[in-house]
Design a protein around this motif. Structure first.
Motif, PDB file in Angstrom:
ATOM      1  N   THR A  70       0.925  -1.235   0.078  1.00 56.43           N
ATOM      2  CA  THR A  70       0.050   0.058  -0.095  1.00 56.43           C
ATOM      3  C   THR A  70       0.785   1.285   0.067  1.00 56.43           C
ATOM      4  O   THR A  70       1.851   1.332   0.648  1.00 56.43           O
ATOM      5  CB  THR A  70      -0.865  -0.094   1.151  1.00 56.43           C
ATOM      6  OG1 THR A  70      -1.594  -1.158   1.144  1.00 56.43           O
ATOM      7  CG2 THR A  70      -1.876   1.204   1.204  1.00 56.43           C
ATOM      8  N   SER A  71       0.655   2.035  -0.843  1.00 64.21           N
ATOM      9  CA  SER A  71       1.441   3.189  -0.996  1.00 64.21           C
ATOM     10  C   SER A  71       0.710   4.658  -0.516  1.00 64.21           C
ATOM     11  O   SER A  71      -0.557   4.821  -1.002  1.00 64.21           O
ATOM     12  CB  SER A  71       1.770   3.338  -2.272  1.00 64.21           C
ATOM     13  OG  SER A  71       2.739   4.396  -2.631  1.00 64.21           O
ATOM     14  N   LEU A  72       1.302   5.513   0.030  1.00 62.01           N
ATOM     15  CA  LEU A  72       0.857   6.989   0.245  1.00 62.01           C
ATOM     16  C   LEU A  72       1.839   7.964  -0.383  1.00 62.01           C
ATOM     17  O   LEU A  72       3.189   7.787  -0.158  1.00 62.01           O
ATOM     18  CB  LEU A  72       0.634   7.134   1.769  1.00 62.01           C
ATOM     19  CG  LEU A  72      -0.409   6.402   2.355  1.00 62.01           C
ATOM     20  CD1 LEU A  72      -0.560   6.739   3.882  1.00 62.01           C
ATOM     21  CD2 LEU A  72      -1.641   6.928   1.717  1.00 62.01           C
ATOM     22  N   ASN A  82      -2.646   6.890  -4.807  1.00 64.08           N
ATOM     23  CA  ASN A  82      -2.935   6.561  -6.291  1.00 64.08           C
ATOM     24  C   ASN A  82      -3.532   7.628  -6.853  1.00 64.08           C
ATOM     25  O   ASN A  82      -4.360   7.810  -7.884  1.00 64.08           O
ATOM     26  CB  ASN A  82      -3.954   5.455  -6.282  1.00 64.08           C
ATOM     27  CG  ASN A  82      -3.763   3.959  -5.853  1.00 64.08           C
ATOM     28  OD1 ASN A  82      -2.318   3.881  -5.609  1.00 64.08           O
ATOM     29  ND2 ASN A  82      -4.650   3.573  -4.963  1.00 64.08           N
ATOM     30  N   GLY A  83      -2.678   8.926  -6.605  1.00 58.04           N
ATOM     31  CA  GLY A  83      -3.072  10.193  -7.417  1.00 58.04           C
ATOM     32  C   GLY A  83      -3.972  10.843  -6.883  1.00 58.04           C
ATOM     33  O   GLY A  83      -4.402  12.118  -7.261  1.00 58.04           O
ATOM     34  N   ASP A  84      -4.894  10.396  -5.905  1.00 55.23           N
ATOM     35  CA  ASP A  84      -6.129  11.184  -5.446  1.00 55.23           C
ATOM     36  C   ASP A  84      -5.736  11.856  -4.179  1.00 55.23           C
ATOM     37  O   ASP A  84      -5.183  11.347  -3.243  1.00 55.23           O
ATOM     38  CB  ASP A  84      -7.284  10.168  -5.159  1.00 55.23           C
ATOM     39  CG  ASP A  84      -7.827   9.547  -6.424  1.00 55.23           C
ATOM     40  OD1 ASP A  84      -7.917  10.162  -7.584  1.00 55.23           O
ATOM     41  OD2 ASP A  84      -8.141   8.219  -6.351  1.00 55.23           O
ATOM     42  N   VAL A  85      -6.164  12.997  -3.940  1.00 53.60           N
ATOM     43  CA  VAL A  85      -6.042  13.850  -2.648  1.00 53.60           C
ATOM     44  C   VAL A  85      -6.845  13.193  -1.714  1.00 53.60           C
ATOM     45  O   VAL A  85      -8.006  13.032  -1.727  1.00 53.60           O
ATOM     46  CB  VAL A  85      -6.106  15.330  -2.834  1.00 53.60           C
ATOM     47  CG1 VAL A  85      -6.004  16.089  -1.454  1.00 53.60           C
ATOM     48  CG2 VAL A  85      -5.240  15.879  -3.913  1.00 53.60           C
ATOM     49  N   ILE A  86      -6.055  13.087  -0.494  1.00 58.77           N
ATOM     50  CA  ILE A  86      -6.806  12.273   0.667  1.00 58.77           C
ATOM     51  C   ILE A  86      -7.354  13.443   1.728  1.00 58.77           C
ATOM     52  O   ILE A  86      -7.978  13.540   2.043  1.00 58.77           O
ATOM     53  CB  ILE A  86      -6.019  11.195   1.470  1.00 58.77           C
ATOM     54  CG1 ILE A  86      -5.941  10.075   0.309  1.00 58.77           C
ATOM     55  CG2 ILE A  86      -6.853  10.625   2.594  1.00 58.77           C
ATOM     56  CD1 ILE A  86      -7.031   9.404  -0.103  1.00 58.77           C
ATOM     57  N   ILE A 125       5.852   4.817   1.948  1.00 59.21           N
ATOM     58  CA  ILE A 125       5.460   6.499   2.056  1.00 59.21           C
ATOM     59  C   ILE A 125       6.427   6.986   1.090  1.00 59.21           C
ATOM     60  O   ILE A 125       7.645   6.918   1.286  1.00 59.21           O
ATOM     61  CB  ILE A 125       5.447   6.957   3.522  1.00 59.21           C
ATOM     62  CG1 ILE A 125       4.644   6.457   4.272  1.00 59.21           C
ATOM     63  CG2 ILE A 125       5.660   8.613   3.303  1.00 59.21           C
ATOM     64  CD1 ILE A 125       4.603   6.678   5.848  1.00 59.21           C
ATOM     65  N   GLN A 126       5.648   8.009   0.009  1.00 59.89           N
ATOM     66  CA  GLN A 126       6.634   8.551  -0.811  1.00 59.89           C
ATOM     67  C   GLN A 126       6.392  10.031  -0.268  1.00 59.89           C
ATOM     68  O   GLN A 126       5.377  10.738  -0.303  1.00 59.89           O
ATOM     69  CB  GLN A 126       6.017   8.469  -2.367  1.00 59.89           C
ATOM     70  CG  GLN A 126       6.011   7.161  -2.895  1.00 59.89           C
ATOM     71  CD  GLN A 126       5.298   7.284  -4.216  1.00 59.89           C
ATOM     72  OE1 GLN A 126       5.762   7.995  -5.212  1.00 59.89           O
ATOM     73  NE2 GLN A 126       4.185   6.563  -4.443  1.00 59.89           N
ATOM     74  N   ALA A 127       7.524  10.530   0.215  1.00 61.85           N
ATOM     75  CA  ALA A 127       7.398  12.106   0.913  1.00 61.85           C
ATOM     76  C   ALA A 127       8.463  12.895   0.183  1.00 61.85           C
ATOM     77  O   ALA A 127       9.568  12.485  -0.413  1.00 61.85           O
ATOM     78  CB  ALA A 127       7.696  11.873   2.359  1.00 61.85           C
TER      79      ALA A 127
END
Length: 159
Positions: A70-72, A82-86, A125-127
């Motif tokens: 799972t990626s954020l 997945n490209g959507d703003v949470i 996590i991609q930060a």
């Protein structure tokens, strides 16, 4: 009007007929060599995650290959999946709580979709390298409250 050129044939019985029969054996050999070269040069360990356009990843020296989890994405202005703003940073940075409610709801849904209980509940996590630690800490806290316990930070490998 068709024009055939006569090429001396090596096959018996075709000499003088005016047709050309190419030698397919050498072409098949070349195609086989090209196929083997492409298979050997194809890398299955390429980029399995596409970084968001609004962030620049730090560089890593680790030699372990990444796994699909799972990626954020934490950009300079929002937490995305997945490209959507949470959740936008402005919506939760002024709060005293470390919990990000919209992200918590999203991560609970992600946890419910994991049916294999033996799988590790890991998050990548991609930060962006310029994101404040306070934002990353809140994201990690929220994910831990949603049931995810292992974190990986996506970085670029230094050449």
């Amino acid at each position: 009007m068709r024009c055939y050129t006569t090429i001396s044939s090596q096959h018996e019985g075709t000499a003088g007929t005016g047709t050309f029969r190419p030698q397919l054996t050498s072409l098949i050999d070349v195609m086989t060599i090209l196929l083997v070269f492409l298979i050997k040069s194809f890398s299955v360990e390429g980029n399995i995650i596409t970084p968001s356009q609004d962030l620049e990843l730090p560089v890593s020296t680790s030699k372990k290959p990444p796994q699909l989890v799972t990626s954020l994405e934490i950009t300079r202005s929002a937490v995305m999946a997945n490209g959507d703003v949470i959740a936008k940073h402005d919506n939760f940075l002024s709060s005293d709580s470390l919990l990000i409610p919209l992200l918590f709801d999203y991560m609970k849904l992600q946890k419910a979709q994991i049916t294999d209980t033996t799988k590790n509940r890991e998050i990548m996590i991609q930060a962006d390298k310029d994101v404040q630690f306070n934002v990353i800490k809140r994201v990690m806290f929220t994910c831990s409250k949603a049931g995810f316990s292992d974190y990986s930070i996506l970085v670029l490998e230094e050449d």
